[in-house]
Design an enzyme around this catalytic site. Structure first.
Site, short mmCIF file in Angstrom:
data_model
loop_
_atom_site.label_atom_id
_atom_site.label_comp_id
_atom_site.label_asym_id
_atom_site.label_seq_id
_atom_site.Cartn_x
_atom_site.Cartn_y
_atom_site.Cartn_z
N GLU A 16 -48.19 -40.66 -36.81
CA GLU A 16 -49.50 -40.05 -36.61
C GLU A 16 -49.46 -38.64 -36.02
OE1 GLU A 16 -52.30 -41.14 -37.61
OE2 GLU A 16 -52.12 -43.30 -37.90
N SER A 24 -64.38 -96.64 -7.49
CA SER A 24 -63.69 -96.87 -6.20
C SER A 24 -62.78 -95.72 -5.79
CB SER A 24 -62.85 -98.15 -6.30
OG SER A 24 -63.66 -99.27 -6.55
#
Length: 752
Positions: free
Chosen positions: A69, A338
């Site tokens: 680029e 429980s």
């Protein structure tokens, strides 16, 4: 000259007033494991996979991007006039755009401006803004902005998302081939990507790789960009392009959703163990296949490393569960069963009102309209506290809660951080201890984790002392494991776990909490919609999952029952109460260093007998000089009635000497049902007809006849089995029972 300077200065100040290009894009919420592996992600609000920038990508990618680029990136100030004018000439000759001429800085500006139409005016503006960008950011920061916002085809934006979607990796692990592929993709992401025009993409990748062998990128020494050797180039050419983007993983979906509430659009680096999370999911899938045969669809597992305050596994539901897979059952409030009994046990140890082996009544009871029942439907009459905890008996713990106070226990649960306790104490009453309240797996595990960490470190973290926690957890270590764990102790690799189960009323929720030296493992199983299923119990469904997860941790529970601050107390070997001179056998139990508040053993008594030792005598009915005595273990009538069914060694009191006065009724017999001032509800049959109610009495001598009357109406007599079915209408009655010796009991009852 001055005017020119002022003009230039003014223009520069005006230039500085130009806003720096910024990105206001929404980001995906990303969750990673402790080792950085991706656990899951949520797509951004605009439908793009755009990960928050980590700025941690491979130097190979940087080298490829700059070669492809902007080879002069480190030399220009945002605008490369040579490249720009060369592009204009080439485009004019071709009659269409064949070269952009934009620097990376200009591309960052274009991305921030949402790719406005490519006109010369827009290009000029990009140049100006690129100069402004260069003045504000470092070169490295500009590269980071480009990498984080470049398009990579489809709805993939940014190097972090692209590396995962296309190569199932993180951007810092990219190979040369992968880096080159991602470098060329933003050039035409809508035209070329792994799912489209693959040949063109391959040609562009290979061409870039060839250029990389003789890269012309100019970079400062401090960046030290890597070079592609020819040997590596040939290897890179051999790598294949990905066929299609990978699906985002869903290894911790519910945890991600939970964290997104406060960390939306962020990279969340969690403490979850990536391999453990995968293994737990596999365990759950295996159990899910079996549980669905009983129409049990949902389950959740939550594992905490309590020593380091880390969540290491979080699976909120079975991935393949029907309908409710998206419901997070780690955070859901469900009936506790429980599972909270150890909290009460430890609290009463700490105040000295409970000893570890102290006998507790295990009989049918009715307290303020609440009638707890043991899961098995059986009662043992009297049971040691540690066994009551191990067998999760309801009746003894309701008795304990009544002694402790449900208001105090309610306050204790709030201190433990159980956010599901939203009503006041009286709303729950004594049902608090057997599932009358709701809690989440998240809160329960964290509460146990706080206790475990206090035991391990000695820090004052919980409402309990380390001594009480040590005793309680040691008892929990003795629970009988589920049938799937039969023979576990015979393996050298077997690990100890302190654990507790819970099953809610109606078999709707199954719980198991397991504790080792480093971890607390929490499991919930059931149906998210609350449908109960036969066999949906903590020990039958949740515990097997917990033990399979515990096996993955390579950890054990090794804490002793005592700490340096613990004390030993001499107790009666039978009753578990502090011993008296009447207790023939004693033993030592470990407990916190507190004053014992239980009182001495109430069950061993000196019983006077006649000279033949066949009859019990009273002081006023037998010559003193002919009396002898023995020590007896004597339970109250109702406790005795149930206890002697299960204890062949229990020796009941002898009958009273024939000439002795009648004993006190409470010493001879007691109502099993109904209890004092009871409200009795008449059961309704299938056809809507009112059924009979069965009243029952326990008598020390079952062979004695008992005569029953109701409001002076004779009902009948019983012997051996003292049960009387009664068919009555609504109203208030007095039930009167008299045995053949004249011992009488009365009970006022209200029939609904």
């Amino acid at each position: 000259m001055i005017r020119t300077g002022l003009l230039l200065a003014g223009l520069f100040l005006l230039f500085l007033c130009i806003p720096v290009p910024k990105f206001d894009d929404p980001y995906s919420t990303v969750l990673t494991a402790a080792d950085g592996e991706l656990l899951g992600a949520r797509i951004a609000d605009d439908g793009q996979w755009r990960f928050p920038a980590t700025n941690n990508y491979s130097d190979k990618y940087t080298a490829c991007v700059l070669e492809y680029e902007d080879q002069q990136f480190f030399r220009h100030i945002g605008f490369n006039p040579i490249a720009f004018f060369e592009a204009i000439i080439q485009n004019a000759r071709a009659g269409h755009v064949v070269r952009g001429g934009s620097t990376i800085s200009m591309q960052v500006v274009r991305l921030a401006r949402k790719n406005k139409p490519r006109t010369y005016g827009e290009k000029f503006l990009e140049v100006v803004l690129a100069l402004r960008l260069e003045l504000h950011y470092s070169k490295k920061s500009i590269l980071n902005l480009y990498a984080a916002h470049a398009p990579f085809g489809g709805n993939v934006v940014g190097i972090d998302a692209a590396a995962w979607r296309y190569f199932h990796t993180t951007p810092d692990r990219l190979t040369w081939s992968e880096a080159a592929t991602l470098a060329v993709l933003p050039n035409a992401p809508s035209m070329i990507h792994p799912g489209k025009a693959r040949e063109r993409l391959l040609d562009k990748r290979d061409a870039l790789l060839l250029r990389m062998t003789q890269s012309k990128v100019h970079s400062p020494r401090r960046y030290r960009l890597p070079r592609l050797s020819y040997d590596d180039y040939e290897l890179a050419l051999m790598e294949r392009l990905p066929n299609k983007p990978y699906d985002m993983p869903m290894l911790a979906y519910h945890y991600l959703i939970d964290q997104e509430k406060v960390n939306k659009g962020e990279q969340i680096h969690s403490s979850i163990d990536y391999q453990l999370q995968q293994n737990v999911i596999q365990v759950m899938e295996r159990h899910h296949q079996a549980n669905t045969l009983n129409q049990i669809e949902n389950a959740a597992v939550y594992v905490v490393d309590y020593l380091n305050d880390r969540v290491v596994a979080y699976v909120g539901n079975n991935a393949h569960a029907a309908d409710a897979a998206m419901v997070d059952m780690v955070k859901a409030q469900r009936s506790t069963g429980s599972i909270m009994k150890p909290y009460l046990f430890a609290a009463m140890l700490d105040e000295g009102t409970l000893l570890p082996t102290m006998m507790l009544p295990d009989v049918p009871m009715s307290m303020s309209g609440f009638t707890p029942k043991n899961y098995s439907g059986q009662y043992w009459g009297a049971v040691p506290a540690d066994q009551a905890l191990q067998h999760s008996l309801n009746a003894p713990f309701v008795y304990l809660l009544k002694e402790y106070g449900h208001q105090r226990f309610h306050s204790l649960l709030k201190r433990l951080g159980l956010s599901g306790i939203i009503f006041d104490a009286d709303h729950y009453g004594l049902s608090l201890i057997v599932g009358g309240a709701e809690a989440s797996l998240f809160d329960l595990v964290n509460a146990y984790a706080t206790m475990a960490k206090e035991l391990a470190t000695g820090e004052d973290l919980s409402p309990f002392s380390p001594e009480a926690i040590a005793v309680t957890f040691d008892i929990m270590r003795g629970l009988t494991r589920p049938s799937s764990q039969t023979g576990w102790s015979g393996f050298s690799s077997s690990k100890q776990v302190a654990w507790k189960t819970g099953t809610s009323f109606g078999f709707k929720d199954a719980w198991t909490i397991g504790i080792t030296d480093h971890y607390v493992i929490g499991v919930w199983a059931g149906n998210a919609d609350g449908e109960g299923r036969p066999g949906l119990t903590g020990v039958g469904v949740a515990a097997p999952i917990m033990f399979d997860v515990a096996a993955l941790l390579n950890d054990t529970y090794s804490h002793p029952a005592s700490t340096p601050e613990s004390i030993e107390v001499e107790v009666c070997a039978v009753s578990g109460y502090p011993s008296t001179e009447l207790c023939q056998h004693t033993k030592m139990v470990i407990m916190p260093d507190v004053e014992v508040q239980t009182g001495p053993c109430p069950y061993h008594k000196k019983v006077f007998l006649d000279s033949t030792r066949q009859y019990q005598v009273l002081p006023d009915c037998y010559p003193v000089d002919q009396r002898c005595y023995e020590n007896y273990f004597v339970l109250p009538p109702v406790m005795e009635w149930f206890y002697k069914k299960h204890s062949a060694l229990y020796r009941p009191l002898p009958a009273l000497y024939p000439n002795c006065a009648t004993a006190h009724p409470d010493d001879l017999m007691a109502f099993i049902y109904p209890k004092s001032d009871a409200r009795v509800t008449i059961p309704i049959g299938i056809k809507g007809d009112r059924q009979q109610v069965v009243f029952e009495i326990a008598h020390r001598d079952p062979g004695k006849r008992i005569y029953w009357t109701l409001n002076d109406t004779f009902l009948g007599q019983t012997r051996w089995n003292h049960q009387m079915p009664i068919d009555v209408e609504r109203g208030t009655y007095v039930l009167r029972c008299v045995d053949e010796d004249g011992v009488e009991l009365r009970r006022k009852i209200v029939v609904n």
